[in-house]
Design a protein around this motif. Sequence first.
Motif, PDB file in Angstrom:
ATOM      1  N   ARG A 250      14.690  12.911  11.006  1.00 27.19           N
ATOM      2  CA  ARG A 250      14.898  12.239  12.301  1.00 27.19           C
ATOM      3  C   ARG A 250      16.267  11.562  12.353  1.00 27.19           C
ATOM      4  NH1 ARG A 250       9.470   8.921  13.681  1.00 27.19           N
ATOM      5  NH2 ARG A 250      10.803   8.163  15.360  1.00 27.19           N
ATOM      6  N   LEU A 251      16.712  11.032  11.231  1.00 26.85           N
ATOM      7  CA  LEU A 251      18.040  10.410  11.217  1.00 26.85           C
ATOM      8  C   LEU A 251      19.112  11.481  11.387  1.00 26.85           C
ATOM      9  CD1 LEU A 251      17.758   7.694   8.396  1.00 26.85           C
ATOM     10  CD2 LEU A 251      17.206   7.526  10.821  1.00 26.85           C
TER      11      LEU A 251
ATOM     12  N   GLY B  52       6.125   0.159   0.886  1.00 28.36           N
ATOM     13  CA  GLY B  52       4.771  -0.279   0.565  1.00 28.36           C
ATOM     14  C   GLY B  52       4.309  -1.403   1.462  1.00 28.36           C
TER      15      GLY B  52
ATOM     16  N   LEU C 208       0.852  -1.180   0.000  1.00 33.21           N
ATOM     17  CA  LEU C 208       0.000   0.000   0.000  1.00 33.21           C
ATOM     18  C   LEU C 208       0.891   1.233   0.000  1.00 33.21           C
ATOM     19  CD1 LEU C 208      -2.711  -0.906   2.715  1.00 33.21           C
ATOM     20  CD2 LEU C 208      -3.002  -0.901   0.222  1.00 33.21           C
ATOM     21  N   ASP C 209       0.600   2.178  -0.878  1.00 25.79           N
ATOM     22  CA  ASP C 209       1.403   3.408  -0.894  1.00 25.79           C
ATOM     23  C   ASP C 209       0.927   4.337   0.206  1.00 25.79           C
ATOM     24  OD1 ASP C 209       1.400   3.386  -4.489  1.00 25.79           O
ATOM     25  OD2 ASP C 209       2.950   2.694  -3.082  1.00 25.79           O
ATOM     26  N   PRO C 210       1.838   4.897   0.986  1.00 23.09           N
ATOM     27  CA  PRO C 210       1.419   5.929   1.939  1.00 23.09           C
ATOM     28  C   PRO C 210       0.848   7.107   1.171  1.00 23.09           C
ATOM     29  CG  PRO C 210       3.701   5.255   2.325  1.00 23.09           C
ATOM     30  CD  PRO C 210       3.281   4.634   1.040  1.00 23.09           C
ATOM     31  N   PRO C 211      -0.043   7.868   1.804  1.00 25.91           N
ATOM     32  CA  PRO C 211      -0.636   9.032   1.115  1.00 25.91           C
ATOM     33  C   PRO C 211       0.418  10.051   0.672  1.00 25.91           C
ATOM     34  CG  PRO C 211      -1.816   8.525   3.134  1.00 25.91           C
ATOM     35  CD  PRO C 211      -0.594   7.663   3.131  1.00 25.91           C
ATOM     36  N   ARG C 212       1.567  10.098   1.342  1.00 22.02           N
ATOM     37  CA  ARG C 212       2.615  11.038   0.950  1.00 22.02           C
ATOM     38  C   ARG C 212       3.979  10.384   1.150  1.00 22.02           C
ATOM     39  NH1 ARG C 212       4.536  13.746   5.787  1.00 22.02           N
ATOM     40  NH2 ARG C 212       3.433  12.851   7.569  1.00 22.02           N
ATOM     41  N   ASP C 213       4.994  11.019   0.583  1.00 26.00           N
ATOM     42  CA  ASP C 213       6.352  10.516   0.718  1.00 26.00           C
ATOM     43  C   ASP C 213       6.818  10.746   2.163  1.00 26.00           C
ATOM     44  OD1 ASP C 213       9.568  11.272  -0.899  1.00 26.00           O
ATOM     45  OD2 ASP C 213       8.946   9.656   0.462  1.00 26.00           O
ATOM     46  N   LEU C 214       7.161   9.679   2.854  1.00 29.86           N
ATOM     47  CA  LEU C 214       7.542   9.800   4.265  1.00 29.86           C
ATOM     48  C   LEU C 214       9.048   9.969   4.442  1.00 29.86           C
ATOM     49  CD1 LEU C 214       5.229   6.974   5.703  1.00 29.86           C
ATOM     50  CD2 LEU C 214       4.806   9.441   5.644  1.00 29.86           C
ATOM     51  N   TRP C 215       9.801   9.828   3.364  1.00 30.88           N
ATOM     52  CA  TRP C 215      11.255   9.850   3.509  1.00 30.88           C
ATOM     53  C   TRP C 215      11.783  11.171   4.082  1.00 30.88           C
ATOM     54  CZ3 TRP C 215      15.138   7.006   4.556  1.00 30.88           C
ATOM     55  CH2 TRP C 215      16.429   7.532   4.467  1.00 30.88           C
TER      56      TRP C 215
ATOM     57  N   TYR D 293      14.450   1.965   1.933  1.00 34.27           N
ATOM     58  CA  TYR D 293      13.134   2.486   2.328  1.00 34.27           C
ATOM     59  C   TYR D 293      12.161   2.395   1.158  1.00 34.27           C
ATOM     60  CZ  TYR D 293       9.615   6.168   2.556  1.00 34.27           C
ATOM     61  OH  TYR D 293       8.443   6.861   2.457  1.00 34.27           O
TER      62      TYR D 293
ATOM     63  N   ARG E  80      23.203   7.100   4.072  1.00 34.59           N
ATOM     64  CA  ARG E  80      21.764   7.334   4.147  1.00 34.59           C
ATOM     65  C   ARG E  80      21.097   7.223   2.769  1.00 34.59           C
ATOM     66  NH1 ARG E  80      22.945  11.508   8.234  1.00 34.59           N
ATOM     67  NH2 ARG E  80      22.579  10.501  10.236  1.00 34.59           N
TER      68      ARG E  80
ATOM     69  N   ALA F 280      10.634  13.193   6.293  1.00 37.32           N
ATOM     70  CA  ALA F 280      10.486  13.201   7.754  1.00 37.32           C
ATOM     71  C   ALA F 280      11.433  12.189   8.397  1.00 37.32           C
ATOM     72  CB  ALA F 280       9.045  12.879   8.142  1.00 37.32           C
ATOM     73  N   ILE F 281      11.593  11.035   7.759  1.00 35.81           N
ATOM     74  CA  ILE F 281      12.502  10.011   8.294  1.00 35.81           C
ATOM     75  C   ILE F 281      13.933  10.522   8.248  1.00 35.81           C
ATOM     76  CG2 ILE F 281      13.458   7.710   7.866  1.00 35.81           C
ATOM     77  CD1 ILE F 281      10.647   6.948   6.764  1.00 35.81           C
TER      78      ILE F 281
ATOM     79  N   TYR G  75       4.110  -0.052   5.176  1.00 34.70           N
ATOM     80  CA  TYR G  75       2.941   0.799   5.398  1.00 34.70           C
ATOM     81  C   TYR G  75       1.659  -0.037   5.421  1.00 34.70           C
ATOM     82  CZ  TYR G  75      -0.586   4.371   4.942  1.00 34.70           C
ATOM     83  OH  TYR G  75      -1.699   5.162   5.157  1.00 34.70           O
TER      84      TYR G  75
END
Lengths: 212, 199
Positions: free
Chosen positions: A70-71, B53, A57-64, B48, B41, A66-67, B56
């Motif tokens: 945090r890194l 997919g 499932l694709d997340p609604p937005r690109d989460l990279w 990632y 990274r 934010a990740i 999530y």
Amino acid sequence: MTCADVLRELDDYVDGSLSEGRFQEVELHLHSCGACREEERLLRALLAHAAAMPRLLDPPRDLWPAIAERLREEGPGARRSLPWWAGGLLAAAAVLLALSSSLRVPARPTQPSQGGEGRLAQASFTSPSLLEAEGGYLKATEELNAALESRRGSLSPETLRVVDENLRIITEALRSVRQALAKDPGNRALTHMLLSTHRKKVEILRRATLLT
Amino acid sequence: MRPAGTLAIVDIEGGVIEPRADEDRPGRERELVARARAGDRDAFEELYRENVGRVYALCYRLAGEASLAEELTQDVFVRAWQKLASFRGESAFSSWLYPLTVNVALSERRSRRRRTARILATEDPTAFEVGVPPAGTEVGFDIERAIAELPPGARAVFVLHDVEGYRHGEIAALTGVATGTSKAQLHRARRLLREVLQR
């Protein structure tokens, strides 16, 4: 077999985990009961839906982004030198060591609790209920121990050493608390300590198993 | 039929998960993992993108709502980065990542339960938030929504057992409940879902 019996067994029947005899009994009932056959059909349809669910499932937005942020906040190459749970485990071990060394309960009965609760201990912690509670923890411990034992090879030697050492400390603490409780049954503080120590053991085993 | 691009199945023998490497796993994944372990990274970002997919999907189904699923997905990859040194590389990266995903999702559920003191065991589906299902789920839309509306304990066991293929002993170890409780929760989930599908 009644319909209620079959509905109780339907999960195991569809999952293929019934004994041969039980399987045949359910089959016989389904052969002659339309209502139960419909339940079986619905269950198989449900499992077919589950099997057909998309694995991705694709997340609604690109989460990279934010990740990555945090890194970056962790600092360049920042990785914990110990597993993330080890700090908490070592702290727990220190507390347990302190508990073990403080368990020097005198042979004479303790005075009834006169603290804020103002009630005698036996009202809440009778032996049968304590046994039942401890039985639950012992069962969970046994299952987790079995799971951990079967996967020990996947843990690093350092991690195994920390886990085994903490389990040894907790087991020793449990033995001490039980000895004290045997001399002073119904002691509320000791009962709390026993159940709390069991909880800690289950938590350590659970976390160690999750690492495998 | 497994969709193209998905990863190899996990063998389960004797109650123990024995991950096996995807026979066609490109050496590229091994290279990416090695570079990420060394602190690269960019390499980790590629890992990632190749796994988000699946992660999530698992987070969404365990959480029951999209916004929490996004948070959990981020937590999973941050945790994976922190623990990458413990990945031995003997199996596919996904075989290491997905149990970690389950752990993060279930830990968050327990933390929320402590923080908010909500009553979780309820038959009332309106007590739980249901986020907008992610795009591309039209084929399984009804079951996705139905799963999201399950009580959290039943939802977790259904997803782990009937969607992800874990056994009750493994679910018990992951969730900290007894095997009998896992079976009871599955029975409950299947009963509730059958009622929805029957409508």
